[in-house]
Design a protein around this motif. Sequence first.
Motif, PDB file in Angstrom:
ATOM      1  N   ARG A 228      -7.698  45.968 -26.703  1.00  0.00           N
ATOM      2  CA  ARG A 228      -6.907  44.857 -26.798  1.00  0.00           C
ATOM      3  C   ARG A 228      -5.991  44.311 -25.453  1.00  0.00           C
TER       4      ARG A 228
ATOM      5  N   ARG B  20      -7.729  44.323 -22.294  1.00  0.00           N
ATOM      6  CA  ARG B  20      -8.219  42.818 -21.992  1.00  0.00           C
ATOM      7  C   ARG B  20      -7.074  41.877 -21.631  1.00  0.00           C
ATOM      8  N   ALA B  21      -5.788  42.152 -22.519  1.00  0.00           N
ATOM      9  CA  ALA B  21      -4.519  41.377 -22.236  1.00  0.00           C
ATOM     10  C   ALA B  21      -4.126  41.614 -20.817  1.00  0.00           C
TER      11      ALA B  21
ATOM     12  N   GLN C 239      -5.994  42.435 -18.190  1.00  0.00           N
ATOM     13  CA  GLN C 239      -6.883  41.808 -17.152  1.00  0.00           C
ATOM     14  C   GLN C 239      -6.873  40.185 -17.297  1.00  0.00           C
ATOM     15  N   ARG C 240      -6.584  39.481 -18.369  1.00  0.00           N
ATOM     16  CA  ARG C 240      -6.371  38.192 -18.679  1.00  0.00           C
ATOM     17  C   ARG C 240      -5.185  37.662 -17.972  1.00  0.00           C
ATOM     18  N   GLY C 241      -4.305  38.697 -17.747  1.00  0.00           N
ATOM     19  CA  GLY C 241      -2.819  38.447 -17.128  1.00  0.00           C
ATOM     20  C   GLY C 241      -1.927  37.863 -18.048  1.00  0.00           C
ATOM     21  N   ASP C 242      -2.172  38.186 -19.407  1.00  0.00           N
ATOM     22  CA  ASP C 242      -1.064  37.931 -20.432  1.00  0.00           C
ATOM     23  C   ASP C 242       0.064  38.967 -20.510  1.00  0.00           C
ATOM     24  N   VAL C 243      -0.490  40.140 -20.003  1.00  0.00           N
ATOM     25  CA  VAL C 243       0.792  41.303 -19.976  1.00  0.00           C
ATOM     26  C   VAL C 243       0.681  41.689 -18.512  1.00  0.00           C
TER      27      VAL C 243
END
Length: 419
Positions: free
Chosen positions: A10, A13-14, A16-20
């Motif tokens: 998780r 993926r976060a 990779q999405r730029g969320d973290v």
Amino acid sequence: MAHTKYYGKRLVRAVQRGDVPEAVIDEAARRIVRTILMFADAPDPLGAYPESLIASDEHVQLALEVAEKSIVLLKNEGATLPFERERVKKVALLGPRGDYPNIGDHGSSRVFPPYVVTPLDGLRKVLGSAVEILYEKGKDLDRARQFALEADAVVFVVGYDHRDEGEYVEFLGGLIKQSGDRDDLRLHEEDVRLIQAVGSVNPNTAVVLIGGSAIMMEEWKDRVPAILHAFYPGMEGGTAIAKVLFGEVNPGGKLPFTIPTDVSHLPPFDKHASRAEYDMYHGYTRLDKEGHAAAFPFGFGLSYTSFRQANASFAVDGDQVVASVDVTNTGSRAGDQVVQFYVGFENSAVDRPRKLLRGFQRVTLQPGETRRVTITCPVEKLRWYNPEASSWELEHMEYQAYIGFSSREQDLLHGTFSL
């Protein structure tokens, strides 16, 4: 820990999405590396530790002392214990844990002593060859009953092991069997059947419980006159058990938990749940709140001698609350007593436990000896956490104070103090 629940894939993926931001991950990694390097470069606090120290005579004696001091005498009707050694020529040892090297967890806290004294070993060691020991694991109830009839003293050793409680993984035919939490607070069915069938055969009978926490006893405790809780007593556990049973050691341990009369008096528990929420009430604080009497209260433990307490006093001295009481050994042999100091919050403006343990002291007293026992508690420990203000706050009010030998009301002397 060993099982990823919230991060792992998780988190990847976060990122990779730029969320973290990766910078957050980098800083977390640096903290770990800094800690590793700090300890790797630090001098060894123990210095030289030769292999000869492992299980040395001094360490073996310490293991024995710890086992002796931790055993709790829960029941002793008619002064059944200690068994009178000079009158005992034959002992019946019953139960599956009687000749089993049982020291607890087989997971991260497992240790590997060079030997383990089982209860059978301990009885042989303490009693010598002059006393005959009849051993039956308990599967043959008729044989167990016959042994109990023949014996001068009967000892049941029952309870749990690493397969019941503790980290445990076993590989069987390509399958993985895991355990860690008990399925029940009762004994195993075969243990219960054994005690119910044989417990009342001989009046000189004691049950020794092995396990790491509370064990329900309501269905069988009236069948036997004496009960000891030995926990997982370690490499010298069998020696300690035998010495307590035959009076070489006077038990002085106290329960570090509450044993209720019904499991419904405890918070609900589902060992398969992935999420659980509990409030502040559990153990003796929960039973106090709901008005349930415990089968064996928190802090409880009997002795082969007797104690009296008197002249309790409670006062505030600067930033300390001071509780004192006179404790007298009124029996005929030396013994240990653990004096406990509780503070009550009945006048609180918020929801707080009826009382909380805030100090204790173990004392050894000779027959007839009286000692003034004083226990202090920092005022700081009486604060409560206010989630709205995100701070610890002290209430200025009259507090209840209790001092005595367990969390049970009749074992405590009462008083008050104000802040």
